[in-house]
Motif scaffolding. Structure first.
Motif, PDB file in Angstrom:
ATOM      1  N   UNK A   1       0.823  -1.210   0.000  1.00 44.23           N
ATOM      2  CA  UNK A   1       0.000   0.000   0.000  1.00 44.23           C
ATOM      3  C   UNK A   1       0.858   1.262   0.000  1.00 44.23           C
ATOM      4  N   UNK A   2       2.060   1.182   0.593  1.00 48.80           N
ATOM      5  CA  UNK A   2       2.966   2.339   0.577  1.00 48.80           C
ATOM      6  C   UNK A   2       3.400   2.653  -0.846  1.00 48.80           C
ATOM      7  N   UNK A   3       3.749   1.606  -1.603  1.00 51.17           N
ATOM      8  CA  UNK A   3       4.106   1.807  -3.007  1.00 51.17           C
ATOM      9  C   UNK A   3       2.910   2.330  -3.805  1.00 51.17           C
ATOM     10  N   UNK A   4       1.723   1.778  -3.514  1.00 56.77           N
ATOM     11  CA  UNK A   4       0.511   2.234  -4.203  1.00 56.77           C
ATOM     12  C   UNK A   4       0.220   3.689  -3.863  1.00 56.77           C
ATOM     13  N   UNK A   5       0.434   4.060  -2.603  1.00 51.21           N
ATOM     14  CA  UNK A   5       0.219   5.438  -2.187  1.00 51.21           C
ATOM     15  C   UNK A   5       1.170   6.397  -2.881  1.00 51.21           C
ATOM     16  N   UNK A   6       2.427   6.001  -2.976  1.00 55.15           N
ATOM     17  CA  UNK A   6       3.417   6.837  -3.676  1.00 55.15           C
ATOM     18  C   UNK A   6       3.052   6.998  -5.150  1.00 55.15           C
ATOM     19  N   UNK A   7       2.554   5.906  -5.741  1.00 53.52           N
ATOM     20  CA  UNK A   7       2.125   5.967  -7.146  1.00 53.52           C
ATOM     21  C   UNK A   7       0.940   6.906  -7.308  1.00 53.52           C
ATOM     22  N   UNK A   8      -0.014   6.837  -6.360  1.00 55.81           N
ATOM     23  CA  UNK A   8      -1.182   7.707  -6.404  1.00 55.81           C
ATOM     24  C   UNK A   8      -0.776   9.169  -6.259  1.00 55.81           C
ATOM     25  N   UNK A   9       0.107   9.440  -5.310  1.00 57.34           N
ATOM     26  CA  UNK A   9       0.572  10.818  -5.090  1.00 57.34           C
ATOM     27  C   UNK A   9       1.299  11.342  -6.318  1.00 57.34           C
ATOM     28  N   UNK A  10       2.141  10.495  -6.906  1.00 58.33           N
ATOM     29  CA  UNK A  10       2.873  10.900  -8.115  1.00 58.33           C
ATOM     30  C   UNK A  10       1.913  11.212  -9.256  1.00 58.33           C
ATOM     31  N   UNK A  11       0.862  10.389  -9.391  1.00 57.38           N
ATOM     32  CA  UNK A  11      -0.118  10.607 -10.451  1.00 57.38           C
ATOM     33  C   UNK A  11      -0.890  11.898 -10.229  1.00 57.38           C
ATOM     34  N   UNK A  12      -1.323  12.117  -8.983  1.00 56.41           N
ATOM     35  CA  UNK A  12      -2.042  13.352  -8.671  1.00 56.41           C
ATOM     36  C   UNK A  12      -1.170  14.574  -8.910  1.00 56.41           C
ATOM     37  N   UNK A  13       0.090  14.470  -8.526  1.00 63.88           N
ATOM     38  CA  UNK A  13       1.014  15.587  -8.713  1.00 63.88           C
ATOM     39  C   UNK A  13       1.224  15.879 -10.197  1.00 63.88           C
ATOM     40  N   UNK A  14       1.219  14.824 -10.990  1.00 66.19           N
ATOM     41  CA  UNK A  14       1.471  14.986 -12.430  1.00 66.19           C
ATOM     42  C   UNK A  14       0.256  15.499 -13.196  1.00 66.19           C
ATOM     43  N   UNK A  15      -0.950  15.063 -12.775  1.00 62.23           N
ATOM     44  CA  UNK A  15      -2.132  15.333 -13.581  1.00 62.23           C
ATOM     45  C   UNK A  15      -3.157  16.278 -12.932  1.00 62.23           C
ATOM     46  N   UNK A  16      -3.002  16.587 -11.643  1.00 59.06           N
ATOM     47  CA  UNK A  16      -3.958  17.462 -10.968  1.00 59.06           C
ATOM     48  C   UNK A  16      -3.302  18.798 -10.636  1.00 59.06           C
ATOM     49  N   UNK A  17      -3.760  19.845 -11.309  1.00 57.65           N
ATOM     50  CA  UNK A  17      -3.183  21.172 -11.070  1.00 57.65           C
ATOM     51  C   UNK A  17      -3.450  21.649  -9.641  1.00 57.65           C
ATOM     52  N   UNK A  18      -4.659  21.404  -9.132  1.00 57.31           N
ATOM     53  CA  UNK A  18      -4.999  21.861  -7.783  1.00 57.31           C
ATOM     54  C   UNK A  18      -4.158  21.133  -6.732  1.00 57.31           C
ATOM     55  N   UNK A  19      -3.925  19.831  -6.936  1.00 58.82           N
ATOM     56  CA  UNK A  19      -3.097  19.074  -5.999  1.00 58.82           C
ATOM     57  C   UNK A  19      -1.662  19.578  -6.026  1.00 58.82           C
ATOM     58  N   UNK A  20      -1.135  19.798  -7.213  1.00 54.16           N
ATOM     59  CA  UNK A  20       0.242  20.273  -7.361  1.00 54.16           C
ATOM     60  C   UNK A  20       0.414  21.657  -6.747  1.00 54.16           C
ATOM     61  N   UNK A  21      -0.569  22.529  -6.970  1.00 57.11           N
ATOM     62  CA  UNK A  21      -0.495  23.874  -6.391  1.00 57.11           C
ATOM     63  C   UNK A  21      -0.522  23.821  -4.868  1.00 57.11           C
ATOM     64  N   UNK A  22      -1.330  22.897  -4.326  1.00 59.47           N
ATOM     65  CA  UNK A  22      -1.429  22.776  -2.870  1.00 59.47           C
ATOM     66  C   UNK A  22      -0.108  22.286  -2.275  1.00 59.47           C
TER      67      UNK A  22
END
Length: 211
Positions: free
Chosen positions: A31-52
Protein backbone atom coordinates in the motif's frame (compact mmCIF):
# COMPACT_ATOMS: atom_id res chain seq x y z
CA UNK A 1 -8.74 13.55 1.68
CA UNK A 2 -10.53 15.85 -0.76
CA UNK A 3 -10.46 18.74 1.74
CA UNK A 4 -6.85 19.30 0.59
CA UNK A 5 -5.92 19.92 4.23
CA UNK A 6 -2.40 18.92 5.23
CA UNK A 7 -3.49 17.79 8.70
CA UNK A 8 -6.10 15.47 7.18
CA UNK A 9 -3.60 14.00 4.72
CA UNK A 10 -1.11 13.35 7.50
CA UNK A 11 -3.67 11.86 9.90
CA UNK A 12 -5.09 9.53 7.24
CA UNK A 13 -1.60 8.35 6.30
CA UNK A 14 -0.48 7.84 9.89
CA UNK A 15 -3.68 6.01 10.86
CA UNK A 16 -3.43 3.64 7.90
CA UNK A 17 0.25 2.92 8.52
CA UNK A 18 -0.27 2.33 12.27
CA UNK A 19 -3.05 -0.21 11.75
CA UNK A 20 -1.34 -1.98 8.87
CA UNK A 21 1.87 -2.21 10.92
CA UNK A 22 0.04 -4.29 13.52
CA UNK A 23 -2.30 -6.12 11.17
CA UNK A 24 -0.53 -6.83 7.87
CA UNK A 25 3.02 -5.60 7.32
CA UNK A 26 3.24 -7.08 3.84
CA UNK A 27 0.17 -5.13 2.78
CA UNK A 28 1.72 -2.04 4.41
CA UNK A 29 4.64 -2.27 1.99
CA UNK A 30 2.34 -2.83 -0.99
CA UNK A 31 0.00 0.00 0.00
CA UNK A 32 2.97 2.34 0.58
CA UNK A 33 4.11 1.81 -3.01
CA UNK A 34 0.51 2.23 -4.20
CA UNK A 35 0.22 5.44 -2.19
CA UNK A 36 3.42 6.84 -3.68
CA UNK A 37 2.13 5.97 -7.15
CA UNK A 38 -1.18 7.71 -6.40
CA UNK A 39 0.57 10.82 -5.09
CA UNK A 40 2.87 10.90 -8.12
CA UNK A 41 -0.12 10.61 -10.45
CA UNK A 42 -2.04 13.35 -8.67
CA UNK A 43 1.01 15.59 -8.71
CA UNK A 44 1.47 14.99 -12.43
CA UNK A 45 -2.13 15.33 -13.58
CA UNK A 46 -3.96 17.46 -10.97
CA UNK A 47 -3.18 21.17 -11.07
CA UNK A 48 -5.00 21.86 -7.78
CA UNK A 49 -3.10 19.07 -6.00
CA UNK A 50 0.24 20.27 -7.36
CA UNK A 51 -0.50 23.87 -6.39
CA UNK A 52 -1.43 22.78 -2.87
CA UNK A 53 1.83 20.83 -2.49
CA UNK A 54 3.86 23.81 -3.69
CA UNK A 55 2.00 26.11 -1.32
CA UNK A 56 2.62 23.76 1.60
CA UNK A 57 6.31 23.39 0.84
CA UNK A 58 7.19 26.97 -0.01
CA UNK A 59 4.91 29.17 2.10
CA UNK A 60 5.41 29.53 5.84
CA UNK A 61 2.78 32.25 6.31
CA UNK A 62 -0.01 29.81 7.13
CA UNK A 63 2.16 28.07 9.72
CA UNK A 64 3.03 31.35 11.44
CA UNK A 65 -0.65 32.33 11.46
CA UNK A 66 -1.57 28.99 13.01
CA UNK A 67 0.93 29.44 15.84
CA UNK A 68 -0.47 32.92 16.41
CA UNK A 69 -3.99 31.43 16.58
CA UNK A 70 -2.81 28.88 19.16
CA UNK A 71 -1.26 31.71 21.17
CA UNK A 72 -4.25 34.05 21.06
CA UNK A 73 -6.67 31.27 22.03
CA UNK A 74 -4.48 30.41 25.01
CA UNK A 75 -4.77 34.05 26.09
CA UNK A 76 -8.56 33.84 25.68
CA UNK A 77 -8.53 30.81 28.00
CA UNK A 78 -6.53 32.75 30.57
CA UNK A 79 -9.07 35.58 30.42
CA UNK A 80 -12.12 33.32 30.82
CA UNK A 81 -11.08 29.85 32.06
CA UNK A 82 -14.40 28.76 33.60
CA UNK A 83 -17.00 29.47 30.91
CA UNK A 84 -14.88 30.51 27.91
CA UNK A 85 -15.67 33.27 25.44
CA UNK A 86 -18.96 31.67 24.37
CA UNK A 87 -19.65 29.03 21.76
CA UNK A 88 -20.01 30.29 18.18
CA UNK A 89 -21.11 28.37 15.11
CA UNK A 90 -19.30 30.87 12.89
CA UNK A 91 -15.96 29.47 14.13
CA UNK A 92 -14.52 32.98 13.93
CA UNK A 93 -13.24 33.86 17.39
CA UNK A 94 -10.48 36.27 16.45
CA UNK A 95 -11.84 39.47 14.87
CA UNK A 96 -9.56 42.49 14.53
CA UNK A 97 -10.33 43.88 17.99
CA UNK A 98 -9.25 40.58 19.61
CA UNK A 99 -5.87 40.62 17.87
CA UNK A 100 -5.43 44.26 18.93
CA UNK A 101 -6.40 43.46 22.52
CA UNK A 102 -3.56 40.98 22.87
CA UNK A 103 -0.98 43.14 21.12
CA UNK A 104 -0.98 41.55 17.68
CA UNK A 105 -1.16 43.37 14.36
CA UNK A 106 -4.64 43.82 12.88
CA UNK A 107 -3.76 41.96 9.66
CA UNK A 108 -4.18 38.57 11.39
CA UNK A 109 -6.82 36.18 10.09
CA UNK A 110 -10.28 35.73 11.62
CA UNK A 111 -10.46 32.01 12.43
CA UNK A 112 -10.97 29.19 14.92
CA UNK A 113 -8.17 27.69 17.01
CA UNK A 114 -7.15 24.97 14.49
CA UNK A 115 -7.15 22.48 17.38
CA UNK A 116 -10.37 20.86 18.55
CA UNK A 117 -9.59 20.63 22.25
CA UNK A 118 -8.12 24.14 22.36
CA UNK A 119 -11.20 25.40 20.53
CA UNK A 120 -13.58 23.78 23.04
CA UNK A 121 -11.57 25.09 26.00
CA UNK A 122 -11.47 28.64 24.62
CA UNK A 123 -15.17 28.79 23.75
CA UNK A 124 -16.78 26.82 26.62
CA UNK A 125 -14.12 26.93 29.33
CA UNK A 126 -13.43 24.17 31.82
CA UNK A 127 -17.17 23.57 32.30
CA UNK A 128 -17.48 22.48 28.68
CA UNK A 129 -13.98 21.09 28.18
CA UNK A 130 -14.01 18.37 30.87
CA UNK A 131 -17.31 16.72 29.77
CA UNK A 132 -16.24 16.93 26.12
CA UNK A 133 -12.85 15.39 26.91
CA UNK A 134 -14.42 12.53 28.88
CA UNK A 135 -17.00 11.95 26.13
CA UNK A 136 -14.33 12.19 23.43
CA UNK A 137 -12.03 9.55 24.91
CA UNK A 138 -14.60 7.24 26.55
CA UNK A 139 -15.64 6.05 23.10
CA UNK A 140 -12.03 5.55 22.02
CA UNK A 141 -11.08 3.51 25.09
CA UNK A 142 -14.33 1.51 24.88
CA UNK A 143 -13.68 0.85 21.20
CA UNK A 144 -10.16 -0.39 22.00
CA UNK A 145 -11.55 -2.73 24.66
CA UNK A 146 -14.05 -4.11 22.13
CA UNK A 147 -11.27 -4.78 19.62
CA UNK A 148 -9.32 -6.78 22.23
CA UNK A 149 -12.48 -8.63 23.29
CA UNK A 150 -13.48 -9.65 19.76
CA UNK A 151 -9.93 -10.64 18.89
CA UNK A 152 -9.74 -12.89 21.94
CA UNK A 153 -13.13 -14.49 21.30
CA UNK A 154 -12.40 -14.81 17.55
CA UNK A 155 -15.59 -12.97 16.54
CA UNK A 156 -14.23 -12.03 13.13
CA UNK A 157 -17.08 -9.89 11.79
CA UNK A 158 -17.43 -7.97 15.04
CA UNK A 159 -13.64 -7.56 15.17
CA UNK A 160 -13.55 -6.14 11.64
CA UNK A 161 -16.27 -3.61 12.43
CA UNK A 162 -14.60 -2.63 15.70
CA UNK A 163 -11.27 -2.12 13.91
CA UNK A 164 -12.98 0.08 11.30
CA UNK A 165 -14.50 2.23 14.04
CA UNK A 166 -11.19 2.45 15.89
CA UNK A 167 -9.41 3.56 12.70
CA UNK A 168 -12.05 6.25 12.12
CA UNK A 169 -11.68 7.51 15.69
CA UNK A 170 -7.87 7.48 15.51
CA UNK A 171 -7.90 9.52 12.32
CA UNK A 172 -10.45 11.89 13.84
CA UNK A 173 -8.31 12.50 16.93
CA UNK A 174 -5.10 12.99 14.94
CA UNK A 175 -6.78 15.33 12.45
CA UNK A 176 -8.21 17.43 15.25
CA UNK A 177 -4.73 18.32 16.46
CA UNK A 178 -4.66 20.80 13.57
CA UNK A 179 -8.37 21.31 12.85
CA UNK A 180 -11.81 21.42 14.49
CA UNK A 181 -13.54 18.48 12.82
CA UNK A 182 -16.35 18.19 15.35
CA UNK A 183 -17.50 21.71 14.46
CA UNK A 184 -18.29 20.74 10.84
CA UNK A 185 -21.68 19.12 10.25
CA UNK A 186 -20.61 16.45 7.75
CA UNK A 187 -17.60 15.30 9.76
CA UNK A 188 -19.59 15.40 13.00
CA UNK A 189 -22.30 13.24 11.41
CA UNK A 190 -19.72 10.59 10.49
CA UNK A 191 -18.10 10.44 13.92
CA UNK A 192 -21.50 10.37 15.66
CA UNK A 193 -22.42 7.37 13.50
CA UNK A 194 -19.16 5.67 14.52
CA UNK A 195 -19.86 6.41 18.19
CA UNK A 196 -23.39 5.00 17.79
CA UNK A 197 -21.95 1.74 16.42
CA UNK A 198 -19.47 1.59 19.31
CA UNK A 199 -22.34 2.10 21.75
CA UNK A 200 -24.44 -0.78 20.41
CA UNK A 201 -21.38 -3.05 20.33
CA UNK A 202 -20.60 -2.09 23.94
CA UNK A 203 -24.20 -2.92 24.92
CA UNK A 204 -23.87 -6.23 23.02
CA UNK A 205 -26.90 -5.36 20.92
CA UNK A 206 -25.35 -5.57 17.46
CA UNK A 207 -26.22 -8.52 15.24
CA UNK A 208 -24.10 -9.44 12.24
CA UNK A 209 -25.32 -12.16 9.91
CA UNK A 210 -22.99 -14.31 7.86
CA UNK A 211 -24.36 -12.83 4.64
Amino acid sequence: FLTFTRGIWLSLTLTTMIFLLFHNRRFLVVSSFAGLLLISSLYSFSDSFRDRVHHSMQTKTADYERWDLFSVHLKMIQDSPIFGIGYSNSLSHTPREVWTKYGYTTEKINSHAHNQLLNVLATTGITGFIPFLLFYFWFFVTNLQLVLKYRKTKMCNHYTLAIACLMAQTEFILANLTDVGFEYTKIRSIILLVWAIVMVMWQDRIKITES
